[in-house]
Every structure is written in C-alpha cells, then in structure tokens.
Design a protein around this motif. Structure first.
Motif, PDB file in Angstrom:
ATOM      1  N   HIS A  87       0.839  -1.198   0.000  1.00 24.06           N
ATOM      2  CA  HIS A  87       0.000   0.000   0.000  1.00 24.06           C
ATOM      3  C   HIS A  87       0.881   1.257   0.000  1.00 24.06           C
ATOM      4  O   HIS A  87       0.606   2.209  -0.734  1.00 24.06           O
ATOM      5  N   GLU A  88       1.922   1.236   0.825  1.00 28.49           N
ATOM      6  CA  GLU A  88       2.841   2.366   0.890  1.00 28.49           C
ATOM      7  C   GLU A  88       3.539   2.567  -0.456  1.00 28.49           C
ATOM      8  O   GLU A  88       3.694   3.696  -0.927  1.00 28.49           O
ATOM      9  N   ALA A  89       3.961   1.471  -1.081  1.00 32.61           N
ATOM     10  CA  ALA A  89       4.615   1.566  -2.398  1.00 32.61           C
ATOM     11  C   ALA A  89       3.654   2.147  -3.431  1.00 32.61           C
ATOM     12  O   ALA A  89       4.043   2.983  -4.255  1.00 32.61           O
ATOM     13  N   ALA A  90       2.403   1.716  -3.388  1.00 33.57           N
ATOM     14  CA  ALA A  90       1.406   2.244  -4.328  1.00 33.57           C
ATOM     15  C   ALA A  90       1.191   3.733  -4.083  1.00 33.57           C
ATOM     16  O   ALA A  90       1.069   4.523  -5.025  1.00 33.57           O
ATOM     17  N   ARG A  91       1.156   4.122  -2.790  1.00 33.66           N
ATOM     18  CA  ARG A  91       0.965   5.532  -2.457  1.00 33.66           C
ATOM     19  C   ARG A  91       2.158   6.347  -2.945  1.00 33.66           C
ATOM     20  O   ARG A  91       1.992   7.417  -3.552  1.00 33.66           O
ATOM     21  N   LEU A  92       3.365   5.838  -2.726  1.00 30.76           N
ATOM     22  CA  LEU A  92       4.559   6.553  -3.179  1.00 30.76           C
ATOM     23  C   LEU A  92       4.605   6.644  -4.703  1.00 30.76           C
ATOM     24  O   LEU A  92       4.981   7.680  -5.258  1.00 30.76           O
ATOM     25  N   ARG A  93       4.201   5.558  -5.376  1.00 30.72           N
ATOM     26  CA  ARG A  93       4.170   5.567  -6.836  1.00 30.72           C
ATOM     27  C   ARG A  93       3.159   6.609  -7.329  1.00 30.72           C
ATOM     28  O   ARG A  93       3.436   7.368  -8.265  1.00 30.72           O
ATOM     29  N   GLN A  94       1.998   6.681  -6.659  1.00 34.16           N
ATOM     30  CA  GLN A  94       0.979   7.655  -7.039  1.00 34.16           C
ATOM     31  C   GLN A  94       1.495   9.078  -6.818  1.00 34.16           C
ATOM     32  O   GLN A  94       1.300   9.954  -7.659  1.00 34.16           O
ATOM     33  N   GLN A  97       3.942   9.912  -9.516  1.00 33.98           N
ATOM     34  CA  GLN A  97       3.257  10.210 -10.775  1.00 33.98           C
ATOM     35  C   GLN A  97       2.640  11.604 -10.730  1.00 33.98           C
ATOM     36  O   GLN A  97       2.718  12.365 -11.698  1.00 33.98           O
ATOM     37  N   GLU A  98       2.038  11.947  -9.570  1.00 33.49           N
ATOM     38  CA  GLU A  98       1.436  13.276  -9.449  1.00 33.49           C
ATOM     39  C   GLU A  98       2.509  14.355  -9.511  1.00 33.49           C
ATOM     40  O   GLU A  98       2.325  15.378 -10.168  1.00 33.49           O
ATOM     41  N   GLN A  99       3.641  14.115  -8.808  1.00 32.71           N
ATOM     42  CA  GLN A  99       4.726  15.087  -8.843  1.00 32.71           C
ATOM     43  C   GLN A  99       5.292  15.203 -10.252  1.00 32.71           C
ATOM     44  O   GLN A  99       5.617  16.300 -10.712  1.00 32.71           O
ATOM     45  N   GLY A 100       5.406  14.070 -10.934  1.00 29.37           N
ATOM     46  CA  GLY A 100       5.891  14.094 -12.314  1.00 29.37           C
ATOM     47  C   GLY A 100       4.957  14.883 -13.218  1.00 29.37           C
ATOM     48  O   GLY A 100       5.397  15.690 -14.032  1.00 29.37           O
ATOM     49  N   ALA A 101       3.647  14.643 -13.056  1.00 25.76           N
ATOM     50  CA  ALA A 101       2.671  15.380 -13.871  1.00 25.76           C
ATOM     51  C   ALA A 101       2.720  16.867 -13.553  1.00 25.76           C
ATOM     52  O   ALA A 101       2.650  17.709 -14.461  1.00 25.76           O
TER      53      ALA A 101
END
Length: 182
Positions: A87-94, A97-101
């Motif tokens: 869950h933490e990995a998914a949150r960090l990935r999200q 992605q948001e920071q990248g966008a």
C-alpha cells in the motif's frame, strides 16, 4: 532327569510334549519368581519410562501446536506488513506520478512563458530593426534623391534644412502611394 532315567528303565513310554512333574514344578516356581521380579521391579520402571515418554510426546505435541500457532501469528503479521508495504509503495508511486505530472505541467508553463518572452523580444527586435532600416533607408534615399535632384536642377541643394524637408516630403509621398497600392 532322574525321573526320566527311572521311566526309561521301567520301560514306560513318555509323551515328549509333557514335561515330567518335578521339572514342571521347578519351572513354575522359577516362572513365578521371574514374574514377581518383573512385576515388582521392572514393570514399574517400564511404566514410569512409558509415562515419561507419553508426557514428552504430549508435551512435544503441545509445543508443536504452540509453535504452529505462533508461526501462524507471525505469518499473519508478515502478511499485514507486506500488505502495508505494498500500500505504501502504491501511495509513493501515485505521489511520484502526481509530482511528475505537476513537474511536466510546470515545465510546459515555463516553456510557454519563455516562448512568449522570446516571441515578444523577437517582435520588439524586428520592430526596432525595421525602424532602424527604415531610418537608414530614408537617409540613404534622401541623400540619393538630393544628389539626383541637384544634378537635375543644376544647383546644389547643400542646405541641410531644405534638403531634409524635401526628402521627408518625397518619402511621405512614396509611403502614401505604397499604402494606396495595397
């Protein structure tokens, strides 16, 4: 043995499966002594050892069940930690992605702003260059016109003020004609 010899001497036939009476009595007494010894001394020790083994086996089973319960508990904890880590990995990935966008949007906005600045600077430079070229062309054309007019008229148009008015009037007439032609 002696009875066997006596019987043999008597000539009676004896059954080989039935032992003689005194041997039977001695055998029974010896069996009773060995049985009593086994029953009083050896049997309690055997029972004690068997009881200890039974308790050890039952204790081992209880320990194994406790260990299995503990292992199951640890397994559940690991599964919970693994789920939390996923869950933490998914949150960090999200978040990434948001920071990248967001970074891409900021870079696009910065690029657009720089583009607009470059275009505005280019338009300003073009206007300045056009004005400078027009001014230079005006002076060159004016000088050529004055020289040409002086040669045609036959007099020198050296007076700078008069020369400037003549040139301006000539160029204004040219611009009016150019605008009318458009």
């Amino acid at each position: 043995m002696i009875a066997n010899l006596v019987q043999l001497a008597a000539g009676e036939e004896q059954n080989p499966l039935i032992p003689p009476g005194p041997e039977l009595l001695v055998g029974t007494i010896a069996f009773a002594i060995v049985f009593f010894f086994f029953w009083k001394k050896l049997l309690p020790n055997i029972n004690k050892v068997l009881e200890q083994r039974r308790e050890a086996i039952e204790g081992g089973i209880e320990k194994a069940e406790a260990a299995q319960t503990e292992a199951q508990s640890v397994l559940e904890q690991y599964k919970a930690q693994l789920a939390e880590a996923r869950h933490e990995a998914a949150r960090l990935r999200q978040e990434a992605q948001e920071q990248g966008a967001q970074l891409i949007a900021e870079m696009r906005a910065e690029g657009q702003r720089q583009r607009e600045e470059i275009i505005a600077a280019g338009h300003t430079q073009i206007a300045a260059d056009r004005k400078a070229a027009s001014q230079s062309l005006r002076q060159d054309v004016g000088q050529l016109a004055t020289t040409l007019a002086g040669k045609l008229v036959g007099e020198s148009l050296e007076d700078h003020a008069r020369q400037s008015r003549t040139i301006d009037r000539f160029l204004d007439e040219l611009e009016e004609k150019a605008e009318a032609a458009r």
